[in-house]
Design an enzyme around this catalytic site. Structure first.
Site: not given
Ligand code: MCN
Ligand code: CUM
Length: 796
Positions: A370-371
């Site tokens: 998560r970085c």
């Molecule tokens: N979302 C939203 N409104 C926004 C932004 C996001 O509703 N303005 C929602 C998105 O549609 C999505 C969720 O929130 O359903 C997370 O969105 P986003 O910020 O785009 O992140 P990603 O989907 O790309 O997820 C990756 C991020 C990372 S890098 C790590 S590490 C991590 C994290 O998400 N790993 C997770 N949260 C996690 N949560 C769960 N349950 N499990 C992981 O492995």
């Molecule tokens: Cu660096 S942890 Mo997340 O970016 O999958």
């Protein structure tokens, strides 16, 4: 007259829709890698090195072969004969698949056995005899560069020391001038301990090579299936269309499932050799000691300050421990990830960062957990330095931040290390947090408590972080540019199938992507099925990490919906027998501008696309979109924690946590809150209890859940959430990423709070985790407590 649809009722933007994927998860009907059973499937086990650094004199596998049910035993030597003993990493280094010459960390893969069942395979691993000649182990960057340090990577031709890279960014001369002009220079040394993403589901793969069709299907716990397909095609020289990577339901990823692990490679090779499906499932210790860890980095930070509180310049020198192989998955341009996103929310004229990476005898990794490419460390260092600087100047910490924030009308803003931020309301975000926590009141309570011998503290952490690589101009992995995609197929009944190149691991994409379609097309979210993770069906994408899904794939979902809407408009004009120019759109419906009662729904247009299209129009209602964002998205946040430290024991209790997040327009507020609460839980874990460390021989302390602690609901404090909404100016629906914000910004709030409570002791820093004995030591001996427990860097 027809009524426009109620967006919340159809599950559009802003609806706290229940997660559709939970329907199967909470019923035990998920389809995780270990649920998959293929006919004739064999099982693979890995023999791991007990030593951190040793030469391999010989490996005797004869006893393992004697065990009935053993189908194959692989060693590094056998891999080498196929030119597969080493594999390229995502950072242009090499990593041993199975050790040949030496083992370089405890837990490294030495041999593997494929057998009829996993128990036979495990027994056979234990029957393998390896003759090791132990070598001195290096367990810190300081040891790695010490005079006479043994060379870890003697396999590499031009590697004469243990340095992976020496990298710099920023304005060196400008920063020197700022320091020359400073009234006060504030200094701080910090360590961010090694930690692990530790998803509840460990890593695994099932490779299934079919000789008759030449097709290789691999079920794999990966956050980025298309990158894996490309890597297999390039490394194994298999035709790309004959490779199918399927990432099924994932039991969390948190970055752990981005890298490529030897286990994946060996299961693929074994399946090709045996022509049978081969399954590999890691156990917990295997996961904790050998897969992508995070952090493990030291900082020397300096701030040039003017007496009135203005920050004139910042110097950062980081020392990162990358383990035995440099295998970070990060944009190839930046050697230390996005560490140089530090101080982006502050208006600082000059900054300079030098970063050194070293090889050590530890598992490889660095950026997972998560970085967003080391942004977690960047913001932790930033906010710890900010608090120390405010203390050194004797300025209130909230006020100090306010003095230095980039102002709302100063965008676009070039950050001290060269990023371009496009929007923000940092002052408002801080004010909402201070108001919610009752800042002035708490400061008074703190003074009163002090008179009674009680120690209260308050910690603030404010930051903006870059989420969502790319744009493709600057961000690539192994030369593959970072963008993403979506494909939308509207069936004739108006129901739809949406596929993207991202891959959910628990974030809820199946729920939120359908909400974007609902917002753009007025098709109820429940009528949209979302699929990800199968390279044979999903459009190409770079996967899910760095919270890039909403910024990139989510944007592609909006764009493809708009393409579909553009075609539906033509169909509507045809159905309504007017020119397209006379058509207006409201959610779910086109109507005639001059006669709003005359309209057709999006569902009627869909039916027409298959049954009544105008002459010359291609049938069907579907499209795809590739989206290359113009910039990263810049969510920001303010996290505030209040604590009470027990002076008798060093135990600290969290009194209150307030989080104010701005991720732009929230697609699903409930999911966003879940992301923030999960992130704060991890932030609390890292600041209070979580670490992986090593003894002088390189033995890993933290290889099981007795040593590596995951907080449960029992230990975790409650969180109070607030929001500010600054829509992202370039994202089609104004959304920014949120997935990592609280993990990134949270730890400094907790540490700052404890250090604030200890302010009168003169101790400026306790390195994470702030275990009670470390806090007690700082309290009673009135000094800093540095390094990773229990083996202090100064002991070794
Ligand atoms: N979302 C939203 N409104 C926004 C932004 C996001 O509703 N303005 C929602 C998105 O549609 C999505 C969720 O929130 O359903 C997370 O969105 P986003 O910020 O785009 O992140 P990603 O989907 O790309 O997820 C990756 C991020 C990372 S890098 C790590 S590490 C991590 C994290 O998400 N790993 C997770 N949260 C996690 N949560 C769960 N349950 N499990 C992981 O492995
Ligand atoms: Cu660096 S942890 Mo997340 O970016 O999958």
């Amino acid at each position: 007259m027809a009524q426009a649809l109620d967006e919340i009722k159809i599950g559009g933007l802003g609806a706290s829709r229940r997660r559709v994927e939970d329907n199967r998860f909470i019923r035990g009907k998920g389809n995780y890698i270990d649920d998959i059973v293929l006919p004739g499937m064999l099982h693979m086990e890995i023999l791991r090195s007990p030593l951190a650094h040793a030469r391999i004199n010989s490996i005797d596998i004869s006893k393992a072969w004697d065990i009935p049910g053993v189908r194959l035993v692989l060693t590094g030597e056998m891999m080498a004969s196929r030119n597969l003993a080493w594999m390229p990493t995502l950072s242009y280094d090499t990593q041993a698949v199975l050790a040949t010459d030496k083992v370089r960390f405890q837990g490294q893969e030495v041999a593997c056995v494929i057998a009829d069942d996993p128990y036979i395979a495990k027994d056979a691993c234990e029957a393998i005899v390896v003759d090791y000649e132990p070598l001195p182990a290096i367990v810190s960057p300081q040891q790695a560069v010490a005079e006479g340090a043994p060379l870890i990577r003697d396999d590499k031709e031009n590697q004469h020391d243990n340095v992976v890279y020496d990298w710099e960014v920023g304005d060196k001369e400008g920063t020197d001038r700022a320091f020359a002009a400073a009234d006060v220079i504030s200094e701080l040394e910090l360590h961010y301990p090694r930690s692990h993403p530790s998803p509840l589901e460990c890593c695994g793969s099932i490779a299934d090579f079919n000789r008759a069709t030449s097709k290789l299907t691999v079920y794999m716990t990966t956050q980025a299936p298309h990158i894996i397909r490309a890597a297999v095609a390039l490394v194994a020289e298999l035709p790309e269309q004959m490779i199918r990577i399927i990432s099924p339901d994932l039991g969390g990823g948190f970055g752990n499932k981005v890298p490529v692990y030897p286990g994946y490679v060996m299961s693929i090779l074994a399946s090709i050799l045996l022509e049978r499906p081969v399954k590999w499932i890691e156990d917990r210790t295997g996961n904790l000691i050998s897969t992508g860890f995070a952090r493990d980095i030291y900082l020397r930070g300096e701030m040039a300050l003017r007496q009135d509180g203005k920050i004139l310049g910042v110097r950062m020198r980081t020392d990162a421990d990358h383990g035995a192989f440099f295998s970070d998955a990060q944009p190839s341009k930046f050697k230390i990830g996005l560490m140089h996103s530090a101080f982006s929310c502050y208006d600082i004229p000059a900054a300079h960062l030098t970063a050194r990476g070293t090889y050590t005898n530890k598992a490889p990794g660095g950026v997972a957990y998560r970085c967003s490419f080391r942004v977690t460390e960047a913001m932790f260092f930033q906010e710890r330095m900010v608090q120390a600087a405010a203390d050194d100047l004797g300025i209130d910490q909230a006020e100090f931040r306010r003095i230095n924030f980039v102002r709302d009308d100063d965008f676009p803003h070039r950050t001290p290390f060269g990023f371009l931020t496009d929007s923000g309301q940092y002052g408002k975000c801080l004010d909402v947090g201070l108001e919610a926590v009752g800042y002035q009141d708490f400061l008074r309570q703190k003074e009163e408590a002090k008179r009674e011998g009680r120690l209260l503290g308050i910690g603030i952490s404010t930051m903006t972080e870059p989420l969502g690589a790319g744009n493709s101009r600057e961000y690539d992995i192994l030369g593959i540019k970072m963008f993403d995609s979506a494909e939308l197929r509207v069936h004739m009944t108006g129901k739809a199938l949406l596929r993207t190149g991202a891959k959910t691991q628990g974030q809820g994409h199946e729920t939120t992507w359908a909400q974007i379609v609902a917002h753009e097309l007025g098709i109820p979210a429940e009528d949209v099925t979302v699929e990800e993770g199968d390279t044979d069906t999903a459009p190409f994408g770079m996967g899910t990490y760095a919270s890039r899904s909403t910024p990139v794939a989510g944007a592609a979902v909006a764009m493809v919906s708009r393409k579909v809407r553009a075609k539906a408009r033509k169909l509507a004009a045809h159905l309504l027998e007017v020119s397209e120019d006379d058509i207006e759109w409201e959610l779910g419906r086109f109507y005639v501008r001059s006669a709003p009662d005359r309209g057709v729904t999006i569902q009627e247009c869909a039916m027409a696309a298959y049954s009544n299209m105008p002459d010359g129009m291609e049938p069907g209602l579907e499209n795809n979109a590739y989206y290359d964002p113009p910039n990263l998205t810049w969510p920001f946040a303010c996290y505030i924690a209040t604590v009470e430290v027990d002076p008798e024991t060093g135990v600290w209790d969290v009194l209150n946590v307030v989080a104010v997040d701005d991720c732009g327009v929230r697609i699903n507020p409930m999911i966003v809150e879940g992301q923030i609460m999960g992130g704060l839980t991890e932030a609390y874990a890292m600041s209070s209890m979580q670490f992986i460390t090593f003894d002088a021989d390189g033995n890993c302390v933290g290889s099981n859940y007795m040593d590596y602690l995951l907080p449960t609901a029992w230990e975790t404090p409650g969180f109070e959430l607030h929001e500010v909404v600054t829509p992202c100016p370039h994202h089609p629906i104004g959304a920014k990423g949120i997935g990592e914000c609280a993990t990134v910004g949270g730890p400094a709030a907790f540490v700052n709070a404890v250090m604030d409570a200890l302010r009168d002791t003169g101790a400026r820093n306790i390195d994470m985790p702030l275990l009670p004995d470390r806090v007690y030591e700082a309290l009673t001996e009135r000094h800093d407590v540095s390094g990773a427990p229990p083996v202090r860097s100064d002991d070794g």
